[in-house]
Design a protein around this motif. Structure first.
Motif, PDB file in Angstrom:
ATOM      1  N   ALA A 288      10.143   5.249   9.487  1.00  0.00           N
ATOM      2  CA  ALA A 288      10.516   4.156   8.585  1.00  0.00           C
ATOM      3  C   ALA A 288      11.251   3.061   9.347  1.00  0.00           C
ATOM      4  CB  ALA A 288      11.374   4.694   7.444  1.00  0.00           C
ATOM      5  N   ASP A 289      12.148   3.456  10.253  1.00  0.00           N
ATOM      6  CA  ASP A 289      12.855   2.472  11.080  1.00  0.00           C
ATOM      7  C   ASP A 289      11.880   1.724  11.988  1.00  0.00           C
ATOM      8  OD1 ASP A 289      15.322   3.131  10.001  1.00  0.00           O
ATOM      9  OD2 ASP A 289      15.820   4.559  11.586  1.00  0.00           O
ATOM     10  N   TYR A 290      10.922   2.448  12.544  1.00  0.00           N
ATOM     11  CA  TYR A 290       9.926   1.835  13.436  1.00  0.00           C
ATOM     12  C   TYR A 290       9.110   0.770  12.691  1.00  0.00           C
ATOM     13  CZ  TYR A 290       5.695   1.487  16.324  1.00  0.00           C
ATOM     14  OH  TYR A 290       4.639   1.023  17.061  1.00  0.00           O
ATOM     15  N   PHE A 291       8.758   1.055  11.439  1.00  0.00           N
ATOM     16  CA  PHE A 291       7.897   0.140  10.678  1.00  0.00           C
ATOM     17  C   PHE A 291       8.607  -1.144  10.263  1.00  0.00           C
ATOM     18  CE2 PHE A 291       5.302   4.052   9.314  1.00  0.00           C
ATOM     19  CZ  PHE A 291       4.447   3.887  10.377  1.00  0.00           C
ATOM     20  N   ILE A 292       9.939  -1.144  10.236  1.00  0.00           N
ATOM     21  CA  ILE A 292      10.649  -2.394   9.930  1.00  0.00           C
ATOM     22  C   ILE A 292      11.230  -3.023  11.189  1.00  0.00           C
ATOM     23  CG2 ILE A 292      11.198  -1.728   7.552  1.00  0.00           C
ATOM     24  CD1 ILE A 292      14.069  -1.105   8.512  1.00  0.00           C
ATOM     25  N   GLY A 293      10.987  -2.369  12.324  1.00  0.00           N
ATOM     26  CA  GLY A 293      11.485  -2.891  13.594  1.00  0.00           C
ATOM     27  C   GLY A 293      10.357  -3.193  14.550  1.00  0.00           C
ATOM     28  N   GLU A 294      10.299  -2.448  15.621  1.00  0.00           N
ATOM     29  CA  GLU A 294       9.316  -2.668  16.680  1.00  0.00           C
ATOM     30  C   GLU A 294       7.877  -2.602  16.176  1.00  0.00           C
ATOM     31  OE1 GLU A 294       7.848  -0.377  20.772  1.00  0.00           O
ATOM     32  OE2 GLU A 294       9.690   0.233  19.758  1.00  0.00           O
ATOM     33  N   GLY A 295       7.610  -1.736  15.203  1.00  0.00           N
ATOM     34  CA  GLY A 295       6.235  -1.536  14.737  1.00  0.00           C
ATOM     35  C   GLY A 295       5.856  -2.331  13.507  1.00  0.00           C
ATOM     36  N   ALA A 296       6.664  -3.331  13.131  1.00  0.00           N
ATOM     37  CA  ALA A 296       6.366  -4.124  11.935  1.00  0.00           C
ATOM     38  C   ALA A 296       5.084  -4.934  12.125  1.00  0.00           C
ATOM     39  CB  ALA A 296       7.538  -5.059  11.627  1.00  0.00           C
ATOM     40  N   VAL A 297       4.332  -5.119  11.026  1.00  0.00           N
ATOM     41  CA  VAL A 297       3.157  -6.002  11.027  1.00  0.00           C
ATOM     42  C   VAL A 297       3.421  -7.125  10.029  1.00  0.00           C
ATOM     43  CG1 VAL A 297       1.506  -4.241  11.754  1.00  0.00           C
ATOM     44  CG2 VAL A 297       1.989  -4.529   9.320  1.00  0.00           C
ATOM     45  N   ASN A 298       2.865  -8.291  10.291  1.00  0.00           N
ATOM     46  CA  ASN A 298       3.278  -9.466   9.520  1.00  0.00           C
ATOM     47  C   ASN A 298       2.781  -9.477   8.084  1.00  0.00           C
ATOM     48  OD1 ASN A 298       0.589 -10.031   9.954  1.00  0.00           O
ATOM     49  ND2 ASN A 298       0.942 -11.688  11.418  1.00  0.00           N
ATOM     50  N   TRP A 299       1.827  -8.618   7.742  1.00  0.00           N
ATOM     51  CA  TRP A 299       1.303  -8.617   6.373  1.00  0.00           C
ATOM     52  C   TRP A 299       1.918  -7.530   5.486  1.00  0.00           C
ATOM     53  CZ3 TRP A 299      -1.648  -6.851  10.526  1.00  0.00           C
ATOM     54  CH2 TRP A 299      -1.967  -5.498  10.513  1.00  0.00           C
ATOM     55  N   GLN A 300       2.803  -6.707   6.020  1.00  0.00           N
ATOM     56  CA  GLN A 300       3.263  -5.549   5.252  1.00  0.00           C
ATOM     57  C   GLN A 300       4.114  -5.935   4.038  1.00  0.00           C
ATOM     58  OE1 GLN A 300       5.159  -3.319   8.384  1.00  0.00           O
ATOM     59  NE2 GLN A 300       7.187  -4.209   8.026  1.00  0.00           N
ATOM     60  N   HIS A 301       4.648  -7.147   4.032  1.00  0.00           N
ATOM     61  CA  HIS A 301       5.424  -7.592   2.869  1.00  0.00           C
ATOM     62  C   HIS A 301       4.542  -8.157   1.754  1.00  0.00           C
ATOM     63  CE1 HIS A 301       9.233  -6.967   4.945  1.00  0.00           C
ATOM     64  NE2 HIS A 301       8.688  -7.529   6.010  1.00  0.00           N
ATOM     65  N   ASN A 302       3.250  -8.324   2.064  1.00  0.00           N
ATOM     66  CA  ASN A 302       2.325  -8.856   1.054  1.00  0.00           C
ATOM     67  C   ASN A 302       1.718  -7.793   0.186  1.00  0.00           C
ATOM     68  OD1 ASN A 302       2.727 -11.354   2.237  1.00  0.00           O
ATOM     69  ND2 ASN A 302       0.869 -11.265   3.480  1.00  0.00           N
ATOM     70  N   THR A 303       1.947  -6.520   0.533  1.00  0.00           N
ATOM     71  CA  THR A 303       1.243  -5.437  -0.135  1.00  0.00           C
ATOM     72  C   THR A 303       1.480  -5.406  -1.642  1.00  0.00           C
ATOM     73  OG1 THR A 303       1.021  -3.048  -0.269  1.00  0.00           O
ATOM     74  CG2 THR A 303       3.163  -3.878   0.358  1.00  0.00           C
ATOM     75  N   LYS A 304       0.420  -5.010  -2.364  1.00  0.00           N
ATOM     76  CA  LYS A 304       0.522  -4.833  -3.815  1.00  0.00           C
ATOM     77  C   LYS A 304       0.476  -3.360  -4.177  1.00  0.00           C
ATOM     78  CE  LYS A 304       0.540  -9.237  -4.739  1.00  0.00           C
ATOM     79  NZ  LYS A 304       0.480  -9.771  -3.372  1.00  0.00           N
ATOM     80  N   HIS A 305       0.723  -2.453  -3.211  1.00  0.00           N
ATOM     81  CA  HIS A 305       0.709  -1.005  -3.488  1.00  0.00           C
ATOM     82  C   HIS A 305       1.913  -0.650  -4.364  1.00  0.00           C
ATOM     83  CE1 HIS A 305      -2.619   0.354  -0.982  1.00  0.00           C
ATOM     84  NE2 HIS A 305      -2.272  -0.623  -0.166  1.00  0.00           N
TER      85      HIS A 305
END
Length: 259
Positions: free
Chosen positions: A242-259
């Protein structure tokens, strides 16, 4: 099944490149394959949907191919116990599969959280943004196995309804279907059956064509389990991801998700 650690590493690289999930050797899921009630078996095969079934448990690589399958659990078994009693779990925990150290599998809520098996954070009302992003990235990688089942069921229409064969014969049919599914995937670059596609701009999923074909009668999902006693190592592994996905491993579209 991959025979060498280097072959598992190729799958890890594929998940990292295509699905932006690190150290992942596959997505796991299980389905109840509906059959006619075998004679003299009582309620052994009777599942929660009120039908009779054999369970197909499968691990899928980043290109929708089955790598490990475990067939034959009774439909009456609790969904949480199916993986616990499977040969697949035994092979992983006794290190028979030569899986790289610290690698993980992604599964849904039907599976237990383990140091090598990640599941989503519970979908409570007030999830943090960090938990929502983890669940989105987890779901994105895990949906590979859902699509693999969907493609197979769409292509082999025997799965559209109850299978009228003896359990042992049905198990052979399922094995053959998985093998043929892989052969077609690897030998035919074009297919009339499309998979789900993500629109990065809108965050919506464009459904694959297999969703138009597959009825609900022949293949039934496992149920989610309410497991509360996770080992610390497993929780810690999920926290690190979870830390990786909001840090080093973040992708620029992950905040657009409608999940």
């Amino acid at each position: 099944v991959p025979q060498k650690e280097s072959e598992w590493q190729d799958i890890i690289n594929e998940f990292e490149l295509k699905w932006n999930f690190p150290s992942c050797i596959g997505a796991i899921d299980g389905k109840h394959v509906v059959i006619q009630c075998p004679s003299n078996t009582g309620s052994q095969y009777y599942n929660y949907k009120g039908t009779f079934s054999i369970v197909l448990l499968a691990l899928v690589d980043g290109n929708y191919n089955f790598t490990c399958i475990d067939i034959g659990s009774y439909g009456s078994q609790s969904d949480g116990g199916i993986f616990a009693k499977s040969n697949l779990m035994k092979a992983i925990e006794t290190k028979q599969l030569k899986i790289p150290e610290n690698s993980v599998i992604v599964g849904d809520d039907a599976f237990p959280l383990k140091s090598y098996l990640m599941k989503p954070y519970p979908r409570i009302f007030q999830q943090t943004d960090r938990e929502k992003i983890y669940n989105y990235r987890h779901c994105r990688a895990r949906c590979i196995v859902e699509n693999a089942f969907g493609i197979m069921a769409s292509r082999f229409r025997v799965f559209r309804k109850s299978i009228l064969l003896a359990p042992q014969t049905t198990m052979q049919l399922i094995k053959a279907s998985c093998a043929l599914h892989n052969w077609i995937r690897k030998s035919n670059s074009t297919s009339s059956i499309s998979v789900d596609i993500e629109d990065y701009e809108s965050g919506y999923i464009i459904p694959g064509t297999w969703r138009n074909d597959v009825g609900s009668e022949g293949i039934v999902p496992l149920r989610a389990t309410q497991e509360r006693h996770f080992i610390h190592e497993a929780r810690q592994k999920r926290e690190e991801l979870a830390d990786y996905f909001i840090g080093e491993g973040a992708v620029n579209w992950q905040h657009n998700t409608k999940h």
